[in-house]
Design an enzyme around this catalytic site. Structure first.
Site, PDB file in Angstrom:
ATOM      1  N   ASP A  98      14.780  51.981  65.594  1.00  8.56           N
ATOM      2  CA  ASP A  98      14.330  52.792  64.463  1.00  8.56           C
ATOM      3  C   ASP A  98      13.159  53.628  64.958  1.00  8.56           C
ATOM      4  O   ASP A  98      12.322  53.137  65.733  1.00  8.56           O
ATOM      5  CB  ASP A  98      13.864  51.898  63.311  1.00  8.56           C
ATOM      6  CG  ASP A  98      15.011  51.188  62.612  1.00  8.56           C
ATOM      7  OD1 ASP A  98      16.149  51.226  63.115  1.00  8.56           O
ATOM      8  OD2 ASP A  98      14.757  50.579  61.554  1.00  8.56           O
ATOM      9  N   HIS A 154      17.348  48.148  71.440  1.00  7.38           N
ATOM     10  CA  HIS A 154      18.695  47.743  71.836  1.00  7.38           C
ATOM     11  C   HIS A 154      19.251  48.667  72.907  1.00  7.38           C
ATOM     12  O   HIS A 154      18.745  49.765  73.128  1.00  7.38           O
ATOM     13  CB  HIS A 154      19.607  47.772  70.609  1.00  7.38           C
ATOM     14  CG  HIS A 154      19.152  46.894  69.478  1.00  7.38           C
ATOM     15  ND1 HIS A 154      19.756  45.700  69.173  1.00  7.38           N
ATOM     16  CD2 HIS A 154      18.137  47.035  68.586  1.00  7.38           C
ATOM     17  CE1 HIS A 154      19.140  45.146  68.144  1.00  7.38           C
ATOM     18  NE2 HIS A 154      18.151  45.940  67.765  1.00  7.38           N
ATOM     19  N   SER A 255       5.146  51.618  68.623  1.00  6.20           N
ATOM     20  CA  SER A 255       4.899  52.306  69.880  1.00  6.20           C
ATOM     21  C   SER A 255       5.931  53.408  70.077  1.00  6.20           C
ATOM     22  O   SER A 255       6.375  54.022  69.120  1.00  6.20           O
ATOM     23  CB  SER A 255       4.898  51.332  71.051  1.00  6.20           C
ATOM     24  OG  SER A 255       4.307  51.950  72.174  1.00  6.20           O
TER      25      SER A 255
END
Length: 289
Positions: A98, A154, A255
């Site tokens: 995200d 991922h 981050s």
């Protein structure tokens, strides 16, 4: 005005925001947060999460569980199964996390940008001349994770991870205000360089960049947590196979991840400055031969 609105109004003042998030002992505050966030005390946990909600749009409705042991447990939360399906098209490289889309475009020889008008060199980011050659004139995209987002990342495609290099550095905030004021910021912060190859042979590189309050970067396939306390070798040869969507690791706060591809890949239609994107949604597409 609500408390959250007042806080948001204050922190949107650039000078004050930069002062509060950068002109402090960044490394010491980050180490403290790494320790504090792991305290498994209900009062500390509940007060910390309540404070976090004041400063952000934290939404835990997608979390796999509703009770957390600590602030750290909440930061690194899993989502309920099926909430982040990855684009099944093998020609698509999907978003690993995200994020909010930042600077992106063509790498100009070996130059890319943290924001418009603020260039930095690929060699300064990666530290490996051979890897720079793989991405000369390629494509890049910057994905910024805010503190309230899902922090796990991922595999963006079926790939094989060949090498990880951890680069020690600073922990500047990576928000847009800091990116306008600190030259070559991504090249100064702690980061991990994940070198991979797609199933079709092309290089794919992910660069998770740590920031203030990010105590560490966890990489599952190495079974290691990389942070300022990492000692010994900082280059980790590996041969880890990953299927698109496999969880690679997590940040312990918000981050940035920089994704690098060869030049033949094109940006998908949903890629735009400032757009919010979810893990699994398309970033790049490889045109048909």
């Amino acid at each position: 005005m609500t408390v959250r609105g007042l806080i948001s109004s204050i922190t949107q003042q650039e000078d004050l925001n930069f002062l509060l998030t950068n002109r402090i002992p960044r490394a010491a505050v980050t180490r403290f947060m790494g320790w504090f966030s792991k305290i498994e005390n209900p009062i500390v946990r509940d007060l910390s999460i309540a404070c976090w909600r004041l400063f952000s749009d934290l939404d835990l409705s997608e979390a796999k569980k509703t009770e957390f042991k600590s602030l750290h447990d909440c930061f690194t939360r899993e989502l309920r199964p099926g909430l982040r399906p990855f684009d099944p098209d093998p020609a698509v490289i999907a978003s690993p996390s995200d994020a909010i889309i930042g600077a992106h475009g063509r790498i100009e020889d070996t130059k890319l940008f943290q924001i418009k008008g603020a260039p930095y060199a690929l060699l300064d980011l990666l530290g490996d001349p051979a890897l720079v050659e793989r991405h000369r004139n390629g494509r890049f995209i910057t994905l910024r994770l805010t503190s309230s987002m899902y922090h796990r990342f991922h595999a963006p495609a079926d790939c094989r991870i060949e090498k990880v290099t951890f680069i020690h550095g600073d922990v500047w905030n990576v928000n847009p205000i800091a990116l306008k004021r600190v030259e070559r910021l991504f090249c100064k912060n702690e980061r991990a360089v994940l070198q991979a190859r797609l199933a079709t042979g092309e290089p794919l590189t992910l660069v998770p960049v740590a920031a203030i309050l990010v105590a560490s970067i966890r990489l599952h396939f190495l079974n290691r947590t990389l942070n300022a306390q990492t000692r010994g070798p900082v280059t980790f040869p590996c041969d880890a196979s990953a299927t698109k969507g496999d969880e690679l690791g997590w940040f312990e706060h918000g981050s940035t991840i920089i994704v690098l591809t060869p030049d033949r890949f094109e940006f998908c239609e949903n890629v735009a400055d400032g757009a919010r994107i979810r893990a699994g949604e398309p970033l790049f597409r490889k045109p048909a031969a």
